[in-house]
Design a protein around this motif. Structure first.
Motif, PDB file in Angstrom:
ATOM      1  N   HIS A 222       0.862  -1.201   0.000  1.00 34.61           N
ATOM      2  CA  HIS A 222       0.000   0.000   0.000  1.00 34.61           C
ATOM      3  C   HIS A 222       0.892   1.243   0.000  1.00 34.61           C
ATOM      4  O   HIS A 222       1.316   1.728   1.041  1.00 34.61           O
ATOM      5  CB  HIS A 222      -0.887  -0.058   1.246  1.00 34.61           C
TER       6      HIS A 222
ATOM      7  N   HIS B 210      -5.500   7.141  -4.255  1.00 33.64           N
ATOM      8  CA  HIS B 210      -6.902   7.247  -3.833  1.00 33.64           C
ATOM      9  C   HIS B 210      -7.799   7.577  -5.019  1.00 33.64           C
ATOM     10  O   HIS B 210      -7.409   8.344  -5.903  1.00 33.64           O
ATOM     11  CB  HIS B 210      -7.056   8.419  -2.849  1.00 33.64           C
TER      12      HIS B 210
ATOM     13  N   HIS C  92       3.071   7.792   1.869  1.00 32.28           N
ATOM     14  CA  HIS C  92       2.633   8.872   0.979  1.00 32.28           C
ATOM     15  C   HIS C  92       3.842   9.615   0.402  1.00 32.28           C
ATOM     16  O   HIS C  92       3.692  10.504  -0.409  1.00 32.28           O
ATOM     17  CB  HIS C  92       1.714   9.860   1.717  1.00 32.28           C
TER      18      HIS C  92
ATOM     19  N   HIS D  75       1.329   5.161  -1.839  1.00 34.30           N
ATOM     20  CA  HIS D  75       0.624   6.220  -2.588  1.00 34.30           C
ATOM     21  C   HIS D  75       1.542   7.083  -3.445  1.00 34.30           C
ATOM     22  O   HIS D  75       2.609   7.490  -2.996  1.00 34.30           O
ATOM     23  CB  HIS D  75      -0.069   7.184  -1.615  1.00 34.30           C
TER      24      HIS D  75
ATOM     25  N   ASP E 114       1.358   2.207   3.861  1.00 34.35           N
ATOM     26  CA  ASP E 114       0.543   3.395   3.555  1.00 34.35           C
ATOM     27  C   ASP E 114       1.429   4.618   3.319  1.00 34.35           C
ATOM     28  O   ASP E 114       1.055   5.754   3.632  1.00 34.35           O
ATOM     29  CB  ASP E 114      -0.458   3.692   4.676  1.00 34.35           C
TER      30      ASP E 114
ATOM     31  N   GLU F 276      -6.912   2.701  -4.381  1.00 34.91           N
ATOM     32  CA  GLU F 276      -7.532   2.627  -3.062  1.00 34.91           C
ATOM     33  C   GLU F 276      -8.862   3.367  -3.168  1.00 34.91           C
ATOM     34  O   GLU F 276      -8.892   4.597  -3.301  1.00 34.91           O
ATOM     35  CB  GLU F 276      -6.660   3.271  -1.969  1.00 34.91           C
TER      36      GLU F 276
HETATM   37 ZN   LIG Z   1      -3.814   4.700   1.790  1.00 34.58          ZN
END
Ligand SMILES: [Zn+2]
Ligand SMILES: [Zn+2]
Length: 256
Positions: A6, A39, A243, A8, A241, A96
């Motif tokens: 995961h 996203h 970023h 981004h 996650d 996502e």
């Molecule tokens: Zn995320």
């Protein structure tokens, strides 16, 4: 095997150069497999799905309207270009999706026109209100009962797993991020979720984002929930996650 499922691209362009920063970061921290995504709120095609959030709060409207939307074709082109490269690690591509149970048909329709390696379903809002923003205290946590928020979060998660729209469920206990704890025991809920996740063959994330970004003491999914998921034989996806590229693989070795 170290896997970060995961990551981004949110803070940069949908370009090969930018994506390669994440691939290189993953190689540097010994990941063997990564999943890169963004996203759905970045993409034009999904904009109608966010009308409910805009109506629910001016702060959400302001946050969403600041985003510069791009077509999914830009992302699909990036994926195509990246797949031409001979990379030393496995790189998979997906989205996502900010799940809203009232938008199932809409999500299904958009997804049917694209072909991703994986699709994550994540709950970021409770009946139209975001729970993880600086303004969430004001619009959600201070106005709704914490137990009610938890009940809805897991009801929505059950609906999301059963929808069969997703291959992976994002950060399944992320509601804990501000340490708002429910008064009731979540054990039966965790059993229901684990049973469903097994039946619908979805990955459940063990996501470290809340630990290193919000300072929560759990490194990933809370141990009770994680053990129940494992008891049912549910597939677990370790995830940072990230970023920014500096966060790729963050705390993954600790939970692998
Ligand atoms: Zn995320
Ligand atoms: Zn998320």
């Amino acid at each position: 095997m170290l896997r970060d499922g995961h990551i981004h691209l949110e803070n940069g362009p949908l370009s090969v150069d930018y994506a390669m920063r994440f691939v290189e970061a993953a190689i540097n921290v010994n990941m063997q497999e990564i999943q890169i995504l963004d996203h759905t709120h970045r993409f034009l095609e999904f904009a109608p799905m966010y009308e409910r959030l805009k109506l629910a709060s001016p702060k959400q409207r302001e946050w969403l309207e600041k985003k510069k939307l791009e077509p999914l074709s830009t992302f699909d082109q990036l994926i195509h270009d990246m797949k031409q490269k001979n990379l030393p690690i496995t790189v998979r591509w997906g989205l996502e999706v900010c799940y809203d149970p009232t938008q199932k048909a809409f999500i299904k329709n958009v997804l049917s026109q694209h072909n991703y390696d994986f699709v994550i379903g994540s709950i970021h809002s409770i009946d139209g209100k975001l729970y993880d923003m600086p303004f969430s205290k004001q619009i959600l946590w201070d106005v709704e009962d914490v137990d009610h928020i938890y009940k809805r979060y897991y009801e929505i998660m059950e609906d999301m797993i059963a929808s069969d729209l997703f291959t992976q469920i994002g950060h399944p206990d992320q509601l804990k991020l501000f340490h708002n704890e429910p008064m009731y025991d979540l054990t039966p809920t965790y059993h229901r979720i684990a049973k469903l996740a097994k039946e619908h063959d979805v990955y459940m994330e063990n996501n470290t984002g809340i630990h290193y970004r919000y300072g929560h003491e759990d490194v990933g999914t809370n141990p009770l929930f994680l053990n129940i998921l494992k008891q049912y034989g549910v597939k677990i996806m370790t995830a940072s996650d990230a970023h920014v590229s500096e966060h790729v693989g963050q705390c993954i070795a600790q939970i692998s």
